[in-house]
Design a protein around this motif. Sequence first.
Motif, PDB file in Angstrom:
ATOM      1  N   GLY A  13       0.786  -1.222   0.000  1.00 36.11           N
ATOM      2  CA  GLY A  13       0.000   0.000   0.000  1.00 36.11           C
ATOM      3  C   GLY A  13       0.818   1.272   0.000  1.00 36.11           C
ATOM      4  O   GLY A  13       0.450   2.260  -0.643  1.00 36.11           O
ATOM      5  N   HIS A  14       1.954   1.281   0.705  1.00 35.74           N
ATOM      6  CA  HIS A  14       2.783   2.485   0.774  1.00 35.74           C
ATOM      7  C   HIS A  14       3.270   2.878  -0.619  1.00 35.74           C
ATOM      8  O   HIS A  14       3.194   4.051  -1.017  1.00 35.74           O
ATOM      9  CB  HIS A  14       3.969   2.263   1.705  1.00 35.74           C
ATOM     10  CG  HIS A  14       3.609   1.676   3.030  1.00 35.74           C
ATOM     11  ND1 HIS A  14       2.905   2.376   3.976  1.00 35.74           N
ATOM     12  CD2 HIS A  14       3.844   0.443   3.556  1.00 35.74           C
ATOM     13  CE1 HIS A  14       2.724   1.608   5.048  1.00 35.74           C
ATOM     14  NE2 HIS A  14       3.289   0.437   4.809  1.00 35.74           N
ATOM     15  N   LEU A  15       3.767   1.905  -1.357  1.00 37.18           N
ATOM     16  CA  LEU A  15       4.260   2.182  -2.705  1.00 37.18           C
ATOM     17  C   LEU A  15       3.123   2.574  -3.641  1.00 37.18           C
ATOM     18  O   LEU A  15       3.259   3.516  -4.438  1.00 37.18           O
ATOM     19  CB  LEU A  15       4.994   0.965  -3.265  1.00 37.18           C
ATOM     20  CG  LEU A  15       5.521   1.095  -4.694  1.00 37.18           C
ATOM     21  CD1 LEU A  15       6.521   2.241  -4.804  1.00 37.18           C
ATOM     22  CD2 LEU A  15       6.155  -0.206  -5.159  1.00 37.18           C
ATOM     23  N   HIS A  16       2.003   1.901  -3.555  1.00 29.47           N
ATOM     24  CA  HIS A  16       0.882   2.214  -4.439  1.00 29.47           C
ATOM     25  C   HIS A  16       0.347   3.623  -4.195  1.00 29.47           C
ATOM     26  O   HIS A  16      -0.084   4.302  -5.130  1.00 29.47           O
ATOM     27  CB  HIS A  16      -0.226   1.183  -4.268  1.00 29.47           C
ATOM     28  CG  HIS A  16       0.125  -0.143  -4.883  1.00 29.47           C
ATOM     29  ND1 HIS A  16      -0.581  -1.287  -4.625  1.00 29.47           N
ATOM     30  CD2 HIS A  16       1.114  -0.497  -5.732  1.00 29.47           C
ATOM     31  CE1 HIS A  16      -0.054  -2.293  -5.301  1.00 29.47           C
ATOM     32  NE2 HIS A  16       0.979  -1.839  -5.975  1.00 29.47           N
ATOM     33  N   ARG A  17       0.366   4.077  -2.929  1.00 34.00           N
ATOM     34  CA  ARG A  17      -0.075   5.458  -2.666  1.00 34.00           C
ATOM     35  C   ARG A  17       0.865   6.463  -3.316  1.00 34.00           C
ATOM     36  O   ARG A  17       0.421   7.485  -3.852  1.00 34.00           O
ATOM     37  CB  ARG A  17      -0.182   5.699  -1.158  1.00 34.00           C
ATOM     38  CG  ARG A  17      -1.474   5.171  -0.552  1.00 34.00           C
ATOM     39  CD  ARG A  17      -1.664   5.657   0.865  1.00 34.00           C
ATOM     40  NE  ARG A  17      -0.767   5.012   1.799  1.00 34.00           N
ATOM     41  CZ  ARG A  17      -1.045   3.900   2.467  1.00 34.00           C
ATOM     42  NH1 ARG A  17      -2.195   3.280   2.271  1.00 34.00           N
ATOM     43  NH2 ARG A  17      -0.176   3.380   3.324  1.00 34.00           N
ATOM     44  N   LEU A  18       2.179   6.188  -3.247  1.00 38.04           N
ATOM     45  CA  LEU A  18       3.125   7.071  -3.931  1.00 38.04           C
ATOM     46  C   LEU A  18       2.825   7.122  -5.421  1.00 38.04           C
ATOM     47  O   LEU A  18       2.728   8.206  -6.016  1.00 38.04           O
ATOM     48  CB  LEU A  18       4.554   6.579  -3.707  1.00 38.04           C
ATOM     49  CG  LEU A  18       5.617   7.128  -4.670  1.00 38.04           C
ATOM     50  CD1 LEU A  18       5.780   8.626  -4.509  1.00 38.04           C
ATOM     51  CD2 LEU A  18       6.945   6.408  -4.488  1.00 38.04           C
ATOM     52  N   LEU A  19       2.703   5.973  -6.066  1.00 42.60           N
ATOM     53  CA  LEU A  19       2.517   5.927  -7.514  1.00 42.60           C
ATOM     54  C   LEU A  19       1.195   6.575  -7.927  1.00 42.60           C
ATOM     55  O   LEU A  19       1.111   7.195  -8.989  1.00 42.60           O
ATOM     56  CB  LEU A  19       2.578   4.482  -7.996  1.00 42.60           C
ATOM     57  CG  LEU A  19       3.924   3.770  -7.759  1.00 42.60           C
ATOM     58  CD1 LEU A  19       3.863   2.332  -8.272  1.00 42.60           C
ATOM     59  CD2 LEU A  19       5.066   4.516  -8.407  1.00 42.60           C
ATOM     60  N   ALA A  20       0.172   6.442  -7.087  1.00 42.17           N
ATOM     61  CA  ALA A  20      -1.115   7.049  -7.416  1.00 42.17           C
ATOM     62  C   ALA A  20      -1.084   8.562  -7.285  1.00 42.17           C
ATOM     63  O   ALA A  20      -1.821   9.271  -7.981  1.00 42.17           O
ATOM     64  CB  ALA A  20      -2.210   6.474  -6.510  1.00 42.17           C
ATOM     65  N   PRO A  37      10.397   1.292  -8.646  1.00 43.14           N
ATOM     66  CA  PRO A  37       9.407   0.782  -9.585  1.00 43.14           C
ATOM     67  C   PRO A  37       9.761   1.190 -11.008  1.00 43.14           C
ATOM     68  O   PRO A  37      10.625   2.065 -11.215  1.00 43.14           O
ATOM     69  CB  PRO A  37       8.106   1.442  -9.113  1.00 43.14           C
ATOM     70  CG  PRO A  37       8.539   2.660  -8.383  1.00 43.14           C
ATOM     71  CD  PRO A  37       9.876   2.352  -7.784  1.00 43.14           C
ATOM     72  N   PRO A  38       9.147   0.595 -12.010  1.00 41.64           N
ATOM     73  CA  PRO A  38       9.472   0.948 -13.404  1.00 41.64           C
ATOM     74  C   PRO A  38       9.344   2.444 -13.652  1.00 41.64           C
ATOM     75  O   PRO A  38       8.371   3.091 -13.252  1.00 41.64           O
ATOM     76  CB  PRO A  38       8.430   0.160 -14.208  1.00 41.64           C
ATOM     77  CG  PRO A  38       8.106  -1.023 -13.341  1.00 41.64           C
ATOM     78  CD  PRO A  38       8.157  -0.502 -11.933  1.00 41.64           C
ATOM     79  N   GLY A  39      10.371   3.015 -14.302  1.00 38.00           N
ATOM     80  CA  GLY A  39      10.367   4.428 -14.634  1.00 38.00           C
ATOM     81  C   GLY A  39      10.891   5.342 -13.544  1.00 38.00           C
ATOM     82  O   GLY A  39      10.943   6.566 -13.742  1.00 38.00           O
ATOM     83  N   TRP A  40      11.310   4.776 -12.400  1.00 36.73           N
ATOM     84  CA  TRP A  40      11.744   5.601 -11.277  1.00 36.73           C
ATOM     85  C   TRP A  40      13.238   5.495 -10.994  1.00 36.73           C
ATOM     86  O   TRP A  40      13.715   6.005  -9.979  1.00 36.73           O
ATOM     87  CB  TRP A  40      10.965   5.211 -10.018  1.00 36.73           C
ATOM     88  CG  TRP A  40       9.587   5.789  -9.977  1.00 36.73           C
ATOM     89  CD1 TRP A  40       8.506   5.367 -10.692  1.00 36.73           C
ATOM     90  CD2 TRP A  40       9.139   6.882  -9.183  1.00 36.73           C
ATOM     91  NE1 TRP A  40       7.404   6.130 -10.391  1.00 36.73           N
ATOM     92  CE2 TRP A  40       7.769   7.066  -9.463  1.00 36.73           C
ATOM     93  CE3 TRP A  40       9.757   7.730  -8.263  1.00 36.73           C
ATOM     94  CZ2 TRP A  40       7.016   8.065  -8.858  1.00 36.73           C
ATOM     95  CZ3 TRP A  40       9.001   8.715  -7.647  1.00 36.73           C
ATOM     96  CH2 TRP A  40       7.647   8.883  -7.951  1.00 36.73           C
TER      97      TRP A  40
END
Length: 334
Positions: A13-20, A37-40
């Motif tokens: 969830g922590h990573l998904h909140r950043l990406l969103a 993550p891809p592109g980072w």
Amino acid sequence: MTIGWYVHHQGAGHLHRLLATASRLDDVVGLSTLPPPPGWADRWVRLALDLPAGEDDDPTAGGTLHWAPLGCAGLRERMAAIAGWIAAARPAVLVVDVSVEVALLGRLLGVPTVLVAQRGLRGDEAHARAYRAASAVVAPWTAACHLPDEGPPDARLAFAGAISRFDGRPRPAPAAPGGDVLALVGSGGHALTAADVSAAARATPGRRWHLAGALRVPGDPLVEDHGDRADVWSLLARCSVVVGTAGANVVAEVAAARRAFVCLPQPRPFAEQARQGEALRRLGAAEVLETAPAPREWPRVLAQAERRPAAAWDRLHDGRGAERLAAVVETLCA
């Protein structure tokens, strides 16, 4: 204007909140033990793990912190890396999702911090100190499902609502009851077993079970295991009911799809998932069970979940959570 964003490595969830949220902000740099993550790759500071070589006798520093083991080289390296990046990049804001120690370090270095709150009973001294030091605290849930003693008891707590990586996509069409079942297991640890899923599938012969996330059920013809890289959104659209753990990420994804939900909270520090389950129970959004049902109970449990109104999810998630979190960050950048 650079924004730093610390991402804890436990769970998704922590990573998904950043990406969103990052696409709504300018020049965000991630800091995490996780790989980029891809592109980072050019916007990521990879941090060392902070695990001590042996047993530490006081990792909480007398209860003032949560994790600061003495003599831990990894802890020393990661904190030095964060401090070095802050000194060089001079970020306008540091978003912390989630660590008391990183939040306090940012504030000690003179950076406004946005602390992402988590469910649970977090009235301990370390949490209270981080909340007081933060410039803002954002809850990834709504005021409608806020429970007593969650987050700081003052006006700085902003409610963003649940944040899903699938926000912005058209919602799947409502599913007719009695359809396929998706077992969605979060990556933060769980007590569920392959035998649990297989037994549930055998007990519900009129339904096809699908599996995604951090549990594998190999070789069962009644369970279609889609692996840990499954297309979760397609599975949510395909299934009429989800059986899952109570982590923020799983809940947000089920909410985004407006699917029926059987919620199985897992043991967590500060009763995080138990409190998430209580919030969903109060909303009427899910069947919340302390333990997995006996096999013979699954037909009834799934049917009860499907009878709950999908509109109950509206009080937790409206698809604009990332927008609200970004707005809080932008306010501090001004």
